[in-house]
Design a protein around this motif. Structure first.
Motif, PDB file in Angstrom:
ATOM      1  N   PRO A 110       0.783  -1.220  -0.173  1.00 19.39           N
ATOM      2  CA  PRO A 110      -0.006   0.016  -0.032  1.00 19.39           C
ATOM      3  C   PRO A 110       0.846   1.157  -0.075  1.00 19.39           C
ATOM      4  N   ASP A 111       2.114   1.039   0.712  1.00 17.01           N
ATOM      5  CA  ASP A 111       2.905   2.542   0.706  1.00 17.01           C
ATOM      6  C   ASP A 111       3.276   2.694  -0.456  1.00 17.01           C
ATOM      7  N   LEU A 112       3.742   1.559  -1.239  1.00 11.52           N
ATOM      8  CA  LEU A 112       4.445   1.678  -2.547  1.00 11.52           C
ATOM      9  C   LEU A 112       3.362   2.298  -3.828  1.00 11.52           C
ATOM     10  N   THR A 113       2.091   1.859  -3.607  1.00  7.70           N
ATOM     11  CA  THR A 113       1.171   2.158  -4.381  1.00  7.70           C
ATOM     12  C   THR A 113       0.853   3.685  -4.493  1.00  7.70           C
ATOM     13  N   ARG A 114       0.895   4.141  -3.187  1.00  7.28           N
ATOM     14  CA  ARG A 114       0.860   5.596  -3.067  1.00  7.28           C
ATOM     15  C   ARG A 114       2.068   6.292  -3.367  1.00  7.28           C
ATOM     16  N   GLU A 115       3.326   5.910  -3.204  1.00 13.63           N
ATOM     17  CA  GLU A 115       4.533   6.553  -3.438  1.00 13.63           C
ATOM     18  C   GLU A 115       4.551   6.589  -4.910  1.00 13.63           C
ATOM     19  N   LEU A 116       4.312   5.613  -5.609  1.00 17.99           N
ATOM     20  CA  LEU A 116       4.521   5.531  -7.187  1.00 17.99           C
ATOM     21  C   LEU A 116       3.149   6.022  -7.880  1.00 17.99           C
ATOM     22  N   ALA A 117       1.995   6.365  -7.203  1.00 19.47           N
ATOM     23  CA  ALA A 117       0.892   6.936  -7.444  1.00 19.47           C
ATOM     24  C   ALA A 117       0.389   6.015  -8.788  1.00 19.47           C
ATOM     25  N   VAL A 118       0.320   4.609  -8.500  1.00 16.50           N
ATOM     26  CA  VAL A 118      -0.135   3.812  -9.457  1.00 16.50           C
ATOM     27  C   VAL A 118      -1.542   3.491  -9.850  1.00 16.50           C
ATOM     28  N   SER A 119      -1.954   3.508 -10.927  1.00 15.62           N
ATOM     29  CA  SER A 119      -3.336   3.197 -11.120  1.00 15.62           C
ATOM     30  C   SER A 119      -3.982   1.963 -10.884  1.00 15.62           C
ATOM     31  N   LEU A 120      -3.084   0.945 -11.087  1.00  9.90           N
ATOM     32  CA  LEU A 120      -3.502  -0.580 -11.055  1.00  9.90           C
ATOM     33  C   LEU A 120      -2.461  -1.312 -10.183  1.00  9.90           C
ATOM     34  N   LEU A 121      -2.940  -2.006  -9.282  1.00 10.94           N
ATOM     35  CA  LEU A 121      -1.922  -3.020  -8.563  1.00 10.94           C
ATOM     36  C   LEU A 121      -2.511  -4.475  -9.303  1.00 10.94           C
ATOM     37  N   ILE A 122      -1.636  -5.363  -9.786  1.00 11.14           N
ATOM     38  CA  ILE A 122      -1.811  -6.577 -10.235  1.00 11.14           C
ATOM     39  C   ILE A 122      -1.107  -7.732  -9.077  1.00 11.14           C
ATOM     40  N   MET A 123      -1.849  -8.592  -8.487  1.00  7.96           N
ATOM     41  CA  MET A 123      -1.413  -9.394  -7.625  1.00  7.96           C
ATOM     42  C   MET A 123      -2.016 -10.979  -7.764  1.00  7.96           C
ATOM     43  N   GLY A 124      -1.499 -11.938  -7.223  1.00  8.66           N
ATOM     44  CA  GLY A 124      -2.063 -13.143  -7.071  1.00  8.66           C
ATOM     45  C   GLY A 124      -2.723 -13.285  -5.983  1.00  8.66           C
ATOM     46  N   THR A 125      -3.789 -14.260  -5.807  1.00  6.71           N
ATOM     47  CA  THR A 125      -4.468 -14.867  -4.721  1.00  6.71           C
ATOM     48  C   THR A 125      -4.604 -16.243  -4.742  1.00  6.71           C
ATOM     49  N   ASN A 126      -4.654 -16.898  -3.578  1.00  3.64           N
ATOM     50  CA  ASN A 126      -4.739 -18.288  -3.626  1.00  3.64           C
ATOM     51  C   ASN A 126      -6.112 -18.679  -2.585  1.00  3.64           C
ATOM     52  N   ALA A 127      -6.677 -19.712  -2.972  1.00  3.63           N
ATOM     53  CA  ALA A 127      -7.867 -20.093  -2.116  1.00  3.63           C
ATOM     54  C   ALA A 127      -7.657 -20.447  -0.809  1.00  3.63           C
ATOM     55  N   ARG A 128      -8.446 -19.895  -0.156  1.00  6.62           N
ATOM     56  CA  ARG A 128      -8.171 -20.365   1.312  1.00  6.62           C
ATOM     57  C   ARG A 128      -9.535 -20.493   2.058  1.00  6.62           C
ATOM     58  N   SER A 129      -9.633 -21.517   3.063  1.00 10.66           N
ATOM     59  CA  SER A 129     -10.960 -21.745   3.763  1.00 10.66           C
ATOM     60  C   SER A 129     -10.443 -21.967   5.056  1.00 10.66           C
ATOM     61  N   GLY A 130     -11.638 -22.180   6.119  1.00  7.61           N
ATOM     62  CA  GLY A 130     -11.827 -22.522   7.306  1.00  7.61           C
ATOM     63  C   GLY A 130     -11.492 -21.225   8.253  1.00  7.61           C
ATOM     64  N   VAL A 131     -11.124 -21.217   9.515  1.00  6.33           N
ATOM     65  CA  VAL A 131     -10.944 -20.244  10.522  1.00  6.33           C
ATOM     66  C   VAL A 131      -9.898 -19.172   9.904  1.00  6.33           C
ATOM     67  N   SER A 132      -8.896 -19.698   9.519  1.00  4.31           N
ATOM     68  CA  SER A 132      -7.663 -18.618   8.889  1.00  4.31           C
ATOM     69  C   SER A 132      -7.967 -17.878   7.999  1.00  4.31           C
ATOM     70  N   ALA A 133      -9.087 -18.380   6.796  1.00  5.37           N
ATOM     71  CA  ALA A 133      -9.343 -17.495   5.659  1.00  5.37           C
ATOM     72  C   ALA A 133     -10.262 -16.472   6.410  1.00  5.37           C
ATOM     73  N   ILE A 184      -5.724  -0.208  -0.084  1.00  6.20           N
ATOM     74  CA  ILE A 184      -4.946   0.634  -1.101  1.00  6.20           C
ATOM     75  C   ILE A 184      -6.041   1.566  -1.706  1.00  6.20           C
ATOM     76  N   ASP A 185      -5.654   2.480  -2.555  1.00  3.64           N
ATOM     77  CA  ASP A 185      -6.382   3.390  -3.137  1.00  3.64           C
ATOM     78  C   ASP A 185      -6.412   3.375  -4.864  1.00  3.64           C
ATOM     79  N   CYS A 186      -5.762   2.305  -5.181  1.00  4.33           N
ATOM     80  CA  CYS A 186      -5.853   2.085  -6.784  1.00  4.33           C
ATOM     81  C   CYS A 186      -6.924   0.894  -6.902  1.00  4.33           C
ATOM     82  N   ASP A 187      -6.966   0.621  -8.162  1.00  2.00           N
ATOM     83  CA  ASP A 187      -7.620  -0.564  -8.694  1.00  2.00           C
ATOM     84  C   ASP A 187      -7.041  -1.957  -8.377  1.00  2.00           C
ATOM     85  N   LEU A 188      -7.488  -2.943  -8.352  1.00  2.00           N
ATOM     86  CA  LEU A 188      -6.891  -4.220  -8.030  1.00  2.00           C
ATOM     87  C   LEU A 188      -7.248  -5.279  -8.959  1.00  2.00           C
ATOM     88  N   LEU A 189      -6.145  -5.854  -9.555  1.00  2.00           N
ATOM     89  CA  LEU A 189      -6.517  -7.019 -10.521  1.00  2.00           C
ATOM     90  C   LEU A 189      -6.058  -8.074  -9.809  1.00  2.00           C
TER      91      LEU A 189
END
Length: 286
Positions: free
Chosen positions: A227-250, A264-269
């Motif tokens: 989040p700090d870096l997205t604001r520092e760079l003023a990015v319009s889009l953050l691209i990240m990976g996500t894995n499925a999780r289940s149970g209490v931890s999720a 974050i303040d930008c869009d997220l893909l």
């Protein structure tokens, strides 16, 4: 984001402003994709139908092939997943919904659940400013010993390269690495964790056209660093990976992408590893 031909966009007919639809229109024009507008209304009425018809007419006036649907299937998540499968959409676009403090402990936020369960990339939209020539950030886990994340990193970078190519945007690459004490440890090969992470980042940067000075390797938790870096760079889009999780931890923690969506303040893909993105034809054959 790569190879998309049909986009599913979620709209709320009660709202006056439709940032997700505006973003989907921008994407459809750029990628020459068709749009399917879904209004997931548990209690449809003539007023909502009129709004949906007007939105569809406006999109068609932009020269975009568009269809519409008003449907409800038990809950919002199930409705989106069902329509995505039936429409064979390659991307889901939805505005980000901030869950209230009281909601979080008792239920899994819909956006989080959608990130986990969607078989195609999900774009959570916070703003509808143009993406053209704006900085974008691909965030990976650059641990070279984590094979699962290596696969996920490839999916992130492939989608990041596609979207930055579409919009002539500068691509930055970011990874957090272990704390300073751990990063200083030598495992007998003369290299620290920082050295290994940096080498892996440079490998991805070379393969996907990221400039050396656009690599950001920071000894901090990803949840705070990105989040700090997205604001520092003023990015319009953050691209990240996500894995499925289940149970209490999720339920209590979510994964990194899910936590970041709220900070974050930008869009997220959000994308999954390639083996999670099963083509719809295979789903229907199962």
């Amino acid at each position: 984001m790569q190879g998309i031909q049909r986009i599913l966009v979620i709209v709320d007919t009660r709202k006056a402003r439709h940032v997700a639809l505006n973003r989907a229109i921008q994407l459809a024009k750029t990628t020459r994709s068709s749009l399917h507008i879904l209004a997931p209304n548990p209690k449809p009425d003539p007023a909502s139908a009129e709004v949906l018809t007007a939105l569809t007419r406006d999109v068609g006036a932009e020269g975009i092939e568009v269809t519409r649907q008003e449907l409800w299937r038990n809950n919002l998540l199930e409705t989106i997943i069902h329509v995505r499968q039936m429409e064979r959409s390659h991307l889901v676009v939805k505005d980000f919904r901030q869950e209230s403090f009281l909601e979080k402990p008792f239920s899994t936020p819909t956006d989080w659940a959608l990130l986990r369960k969607s078989r195609v990339p999900v774009l959570l939209v916070r703003h509808d400013r143009p993406w053209e020539k704006e900085p974008m950030l691909a965030a990976i886990n650059a641990d070279p010993e984590d094979a699962d994340h290596q696969q996920l990193n490839m999916a992130v970078m492939e989608n990041a390269r596609a979207v930055t190519t579409y919009f002539e945007a500068d691509l930055h690459l970011a990874s957090a690495y272990p704390t300073i004490m751990l990063a200083m440890q030598d495992k007998g090969d003369g290299q620290t964790d920082k050295d290994r992470y940096l080498k892996n980042c440079q490998h991805f940067a070379k393969d996907y056209g990221v400039a050396d000075d656009a690599i950001h390797l920071v000894p901090a938790p990803a949840e705070t660093m990105i989040p700090d870096l997205t604001r520092e760079l003023a990015v319009s889009l953050l691209i990240m990976g996500t894995n499925a999780r289940s149970g209490v931890s999720a339920l209590t923690l979510g994964n990194t992408a899910e936590q970041l969506a709220s900070n974050i303040d930008c869009d997220l893909l959000a994308v999954h590893s390639q083996h999670h993105m099963i083509p719809l034809e295979r789903e229907l054959e199962a």
